[in-house]
Design an enzyme around this catalytic site. Structure first.
Site, PDB file in Angstrom:
ATOM      1  N   GLU A 276       5.420  -3.907  11.608  1.00 55.28           N
ATOM      2  CA  GLU A 276       4.146  -3.201  11.680  1.00 55.28           C
ATOM      3  C   GLU A 276       3.147  -4.044  10.914  1.00 55.28           C
ATOM      4  O   GLU A 276       3.270  -4.212   9.699  1.00 55.28           O
ATOM      5  CB  GLU A 276       4.312  -1.795  11.089  1.00 55.28           C
TER       6      GLU A 276
ATOM      7  N   GLY B 145       1.101  -7.845   6.686  1.00 52.14           N
ATOM      8  CA  GLY B 145       0.072  -8.550   7.448  1.00 52.14           C
ATOM      9  C   GLY B 145       0.676  -9.513   8.457  1.00 52.14           C
ATOM     10  O   GLY B 145       1.827  -9.347   8.880  1.00 52.14           O
ATOM     11  N   ASP B 146      -0.103 -10.560   8.776  1.00 49.08           N
ATOM     12  CA  ASP B 146       0.357 -11.466   9.835  1.00 49.08           C
ATOM     13  C   ASP B 146       1.526 -12.372   9.418  1.00 49.08           C
ATOM     14  O   ASP B 146       2.039 -13.130  10.245  1.00 49.08           O
ATOM     15  CB  ASP B 146      -0.803 -12.270  10.434  1.00 49.08           C
TER      16      ASP B 146
ATOM     17  N   CYS C  66      -3.183   0.577   7.057  1.00 48.94           N
ATOM     18  CA  CYS C  66      -3.218  -0.076   8.369  1.00 48.94           C
ATOM     19  C   CYS C  66      -3.817   0.861   9.400  1.00 48.94           C
ATOM     20  O   CYS C  66      -4.367   0.419  10.398  1.00 48.94           O
ATOM     21  CB  CYS C  66      -1.826  -0.549   8.768  1.00 48.94           C
ATOM     22  N   THR C  67      -3.735   2.166   9.169  1.00 47.06           N
ATOM     23  CA  THR C  67      -4.261   3.147  10.113  1.00 47.06           C
ATOM     24  C   THR C  67      -5.689   3.598   9.750  1.00 47.06           C
ATOM     25  O   THR C  67      -6.163   4.606  10.282  1.00 47.06           O
ATOM     26  CB  THR C  67      -3.350   4.392  10.136  1.00 47.06           C
TER      27      THR C  67
ATOM     28  N   THR D  53       5.301  -7.747  -4.444  1.00 49.54           N
ATOM     29  CA  THR D  53       5.161  -7.948  -5.895  1.00 49.54           C
ATOM     30  C   THR D  53       4.409  -6.772  -6.502  1.00 49.54           C
ATOM     31  O   THR D  53       4.914  -6.117  -7.420  1.00 49.54           O
ATOM     32  CB  THR D  53       4.468  -9.289  -6.186  1.00 49.54           C
TER      33      THR D  53
ATOM     34  N   ASN E 165       0.797  -1.236   0.000  1.00 45.46           N
ATOM     35  CA  ASN E 165       0.000   0.000   0.000  1.00 45.46           C
ATOM     36  C   ASN E 165       0.831   1.289   0.000  1.00 45.46           C
ATOM     37  O   ASN E 165       0.335   2.333  -0.398  1.00 45.46           O
ATOM     38  CB  ASN E 165      -1.032   0.002   1.141  1.00 45.46           C
ATOM     39  N   TYR E 166       2.080   1.196   0.471  1.00 51.39           N
ATOM     40  CA  TYR E 166       3.010   2.332   0.385  1.00 51.39           C
ATOM     41  C   TYR E 166       4.362   1.779  -0.030  1.00 51.39           C
ATOM     42  O   TYR E 166       5.326   1.858   0.741  1.00 51.39           O
ATOM     43  CB  TYR E 166       3.164   3.022   1.740  1.00 51.39           C
TER      44      TYR E 166
ATOM     45  N   GLY F 220       4.230 -11.252   9.192  1.00 54.19           N
ATOM     46  CA  GLY F 220       5.235 -10.700  10.102  1.00 54.19           C
ATOM     47  C   GLY F 220       5.357 -11.526  11.371  1.00 54.19           C
ATOM     48  O   GLY F 220       6.449 -11.639  11.946  1.00 54.19           O
TER      49      GLY F 220
HETATM   50  O1  G3H Z   1      -0.653   1.129   5.994  1.00 52.93           O
HETATM   51  C1  G3H Z   1       0.121   1.468   6.860  1.00 52.93           C
HETATM   52  C2  G3H Z   1       0.725   2.794   6.850  1.00 52.93           C
HETATM   53  O2  G3H Z   1       1.781   2.844   7.789  1.00 52.93           O
HETATM   54  C3  G3H Z   1      -0.281   3.884   7.120  1.00 52.93           C
HETATM   55  O3  G3H Z   1       0.263   5.111   6.816  1.00 52.93           O
HETATM   56  O4  G3H Z   1      -1.310   6.577   8.082  1.00 52.93           O
HETATM   57  O5  G3H Z   1       0.211   7.515   6.345  1.00 52.93           O
HETATM   58  O6  G3H Z   1      -1.724   6.095   5.692  1.00 52.93           O
HETATM   59  P1  G3H Z   1      -0.701   6.391   6.721  1.00 52.93           P
END
Ligand code: G3H
Length: 496
Positions: A264, A246-247, A298-299, A195, A169-170, A249
């Site tokens: 994380e 995800g898990d 995740c946030t 990937t 996602n980032y 980790g």
């Molecule tokens: O997806 C997990 C990221 O650490 C969330 O970052 O709060 O900047 O979207 P963000």
């Protein structure tokens, strides 16, 4: 355009190369891994399927490059990082384009991710110069039974080879949040991109290459997790793992050796809404927190715990805003875009169907086309529904109505996760008490959860992770304290 101009050398025909020994290479496997565009569900890019032998080779290079890098002056390490940051920001277009194509991130947010990453690298260089340029000086006579015969000098030393594994996602931002602290602290770095996100990462790595970092110091290995994942994370040359995802980790942390870990692993961030809250502020933060990047953060706000007396009003306000969200292609900056994969869309649908069977109120009709899921607010969710506990990682926000603050805190604390949470109230005293009671790494008062600004500490409790992120904490995690003690034959007191 991705893979052209300044970036032409990272592409071999239609397959992107991997990076080792300061060069772009084709894997001896002769195989590639396809990257599916989430929106079109067609192959968008291909990357090398690297072998375990290639992993061994980059680890050897990383070990030896690190030895000379640790002897490189701190100001020079910082200078190179600033250079990489500038190249990254000057060339944001191809990276942003690949983020759009491989993870369906809206175009504007993709540009923001790259710019934010450049800023993070520069901040890290400056912070590193400050905190690594200082040590401690301790005197022995402060501990009972000692005269002043020992002077203790402390400094921070690198760990060795850092393995960085960012999430889809980032891919750029959460890669540089690992790379920059590792490098400023004198470590070498092996990157295993997700990937989906690999091509954006490869472009980002090329910016470090163009900045002129020494050969072997940075490597980027692509390939199937099933073939090289465990091999990388259990590799004896690795001295630290920084993982976001995800898990998986949890299993990495069980298998990894005796090395520092920064993990994380997601969250089920609760948004507690009290009766006295500014409900317009609440509604806009549920929208921003729950639906930005289609909930794949995740946030993200993943459960709303709202006092019954204001629940109808909150739900109505959020519903009105959901109706205004645009749904469609990331190229057109739609608010809601396709989720990352078909399996992810199926998982989200499973949670939605479970909530339906168990009687949740659907504020919108459930709609899905391929990987595109329309935003959905689920009211009257109860604790026996999966969506009350599991993270959808999609554009679905459940609302649980509560009758007391304790009920909200208990729900939040009963979760296996403990990343962030938020509370909306005008009473700061209540907010502080609730924040202290919530078992999460961070609590936001009157705003949706978020990791940034990127120098803030960021950490999860319980299954949300171990170690803390944020620039300073990452630098500290990627170093060890070394002490030298000077022993004097007789006590010596200055001015004595
Ligand atoms: O997806 C997990 C990221 O650490 C969330 O970052 O709060 O900047 O979207 P963000």
């Amino acid at each position: 355009m991705a893979g052209t101009g300044l970036f032409a050398e990272i592409l071999d025909g239609e397959v992107y190369k991997y990076y080792a020994d300061g060069e772009w290479k084709t894997s001896s496997s002769g195989k590639s891994v396809a990257i599916i565009n989430p929106a079109t569900r067609k192959t968008q890019y291909k990357v090398q399927a690297c072998t375990q032998e290639e992993v061994n080779a980059v680890m050897e290079l990383a070990k030896s490059a690190q030895k000379s890098w640790a002897k490189t002056p701190l100001w020079k390490r910082a200078e190179l990082l600033h250079k990489a940051a500038a190249i990254l920001k000057d060339n944001k277009a191809p990276m942003a384009e690949s983020l759009v194509k491989e993870i369906a991130k809206p175009a504007k947010d993709s540009v923001t991710e790259v710019v934010r990453s450049g800023d993070l690298i520069s901040y890290c260089a400056e912070e590193g110069v400050r905190i690594l340029g200082e040590g401690k000086f301790l005197l022995s006579d402060s501990f009972p039974g000692n005269d002043r015969t020992k002077y203790c000098l402390t400094s921070k030393i690198p760990l060795g080879v850092v393995l960085a594994i960012p999430p889809f996602n980032y891919p750029v931002n959460l890669a540089v949040s690992k790379i920059a602290p590792a490098l400023i602290a004198g470590n070498s770095l092996v990157l295993k991109p997700p990937t989906q996100g690999a091509v954006s990462c490869l472009h980002m790595v090329h910016c470090f290459h163009l900045a002129g970092f020494p050969k072997g110091l940075i490597s980027c290995i692509t390939g199937k997790g099933s073939e090289i994942g465990d091999f990388l994370t259990m590799h004896p040359a690795v001295n630290c793992i920084s993982f976001t995802g995800g898990d998986t980790g949890i299993s990495i942390s069980k298998k990894a050796g005796m090395i520092p870990l920064q993990m994380e692993l997601g969250g089920k961030d609760a948004c507690i809404v009290l009766e006295d809250a500014d409900l317009d502020l609440v509604a806009s933060n549920i929208i921003k927190g729950g639906f930005s990047y289609s909930g794949q953060r995740c946030t993200a706000v993943k459960v709303v715990l709202v006092m019954e007396s204001v629940a109808d009003e909150v739900v109505e306000k959020v519903k009105a805003k959901v109706a205004k969200l645009t749904v469609g292609p990331p190229e057109e900056n739609s608010d809601i875009t396709a989720v990352v994969s078909e399996s992810s869309a199926n998982f989200i649908e499973g949670l939605v169907m479970d909530a339906k069977e168990k009687g949740a109120t659907f504020c919108q009709e459930y709609k899905r086309e391929g990987n595109l899921i329309w935003p959905l607010l689920l009211d009257n969710v109860r604790p026996d529904m999966r969506i009350a506990w599991e993270e959808p990682f999609g554009p679905v926000v459940p609302v649980l109505r509560i009758n007391s603050i304790e009920e909200g805190i208990n729900h939040c604390n009963a979760s296996n996760f403990g990343l962030q949470g938020c509370v909306f109230t005008k009473d700061i005293n209540k907010a502080i008490l609730i924040s202290d009671a919530m078992e999460t790494g961070t609590v936001q008062i009157n705003s949706a959860p978020a990791r940034g600004p990127d120098h803030f500490p960021f950490q999860g409790l319980k299954d949300s992770g171990i170690g803390s992120q944020g620039v300073t904490n990452s630098i500290n995690l990627m170093t060890k304290v070394k002490t030298t003690v000077i022993n004097l034959p007789t006590p010596s007191y200055s001015m004595g």
